[in-house]
Design a protein around this motif. Sequence first.
Motif, short mmCIF file in Angstrom:
data_model
loop_
_atom_site.label_atom_id
_atom_site.label_comp_id
_atom_site.label_asym_id
_atom_site.label_seq_id
_atom_site.Cartn_x
_atom_site.Cartn_y
_atom_site.Cartn_z
N THR A 12 0.87 -1.18 0.00
CA THR A 12 0.00 0.00 0.00
C THR A 12 0.90 1.22 0.00
O THR A 12 1.91 1.27 0.70
N GLU A 13 0.53 2.23 -0.80
CA GLU A 13 1.39 3.41 -0.94
C GLU A 13 0.55 4.66 -1.15
O GLU A 13 -0.63 4.58 -1.52
N ILE A 14 1.15 5.81 -0.90
CA ILE A 14 0.52 7.10 -1.18
C ILE A 14 1.05 7.61 -2.52
O ILE A 14 2.26 7.66 -2.74
N GLU A 287 0.29 9.86 6.52
CA GLU A 287 1.60 9.38 6.08
C GLU A 287 1.91 7.99 6.63
O GLU A 287 2.73 7.26 6.08
N GLY A 288 1.26 7.60 7.75
CA GLY A 288 1.49 6.29 8.34
C GLY A 288 0.51 5.22 7.87
O GLY A 288 0.64 4.05 8.25
N ALA A 289 -0.45 5.61 7.01
CA ALA A 289 -1.46 4.65 6.56
C ALA A 289 -0.87 3.48 5.77
O ALA A 289 -1.30 2.33 5.94
N PRO A 290 0.13 3.71 4.88
CA PRO A 290 0.71 2.55 4.18
C PRO A 290 1.30 1.53 5.15
O PRO A 290 1.11 0.31 4.95
N GLU A 291 1.98 1.98 6.17
CA GLU A 291 2.56 1.04 7.15
C GLU A 291 1.46 0.25 7.84
O GLU A 291 1.58 -0.97 8.06
N PHE A 292 0.34 0.92 8.19
CA PHE A 292 -0.78 0.23 8.83
C PHE A 292 -1.34 -0.86 7.92
O PHE A 292 -1.51 -2.01 8.34
#
Length: 311
Positions: A12-14, A287-292
Amino acid sequence: MIKSLWHTSSLTEIRPNRSPHIESNQIRVESKYSMISLGTESLILNKNVPKAIEDYMTIPYMDGNFDLPIKYGYALSGILNTGEKVHLMHPHQDNCIVDKTSIFKACQELPLKRIPLISNMETVINAIWDSDLNQDHTIVISGFGNIGSLLAVTLKHHFNIKSKIIETNEWRKRKAQELGFELFSETSGFDIAFNTAANENALQFCIDNANEEGKIIDLSWHGNSKTILDLGGNFHKNRLHLIASQVSKIPISKRKEYDYFKRKVLAVDILKNNIFDQLITTIIPFEGAPEFFNSVRNNKVPNGLIYLIKY
């Protein structure tokens, strides 16, 4: 520049995109919070959306497709340039250019972090309507996650109806008890069970322990998963009712009284209670959503009830 959350087959990425020109029938929404629909989005990450209902699962302003990559999400809160708060169905994105007819403004009394809950509250309302419950019914809720906790708190604080909780996760058990809910013990049956666990074992437990002519309201979406149930025992003996409940349609029995706008207004009214802030346990910076989500791919979801992304 607009930034969106995308799910690919591996991560998952921004992704940034140039901000499009705003047409006369459109409006810009500055996103503040979006809600993660963990069950649905987990199925999408793993490409478990049945081909037969891909059209049905397509959301407004989605991009890509269910074979991945995809820009997906659920509901968000935002601000217009007038300062008005809005609710919007949209993928996870920091700014949204949408049709003016897509925004819902009748939510000014709610804090911004509570506005994304409107959509799942509509799910809760549908399930309550589907159950046709009353004060005399004994009620259990299987699964104390996003939907289960919203449902339990709504029954208790808006309808003054008690329910007991079925949950296997120790953290969620403790959270339910902290919020004043009793855990269900197998010493007695129940008249109505709401299954929110998306789990055939949980659904089977509800079937096996329901009282005569009891109702099992299944709020889960099982995706491509094959669900195997034993219907030869208590289900048959006790003449049980197994009811699928989901949010996209208002129950036929309520369509003369409610349309989608009126249901949203009811959801807002219920959510005015500050108790619902206690269910928002996890707020993730955009910014932390991909890590989640990459943790979700590895089955390492942090304990929580309602997960929000903050912009």
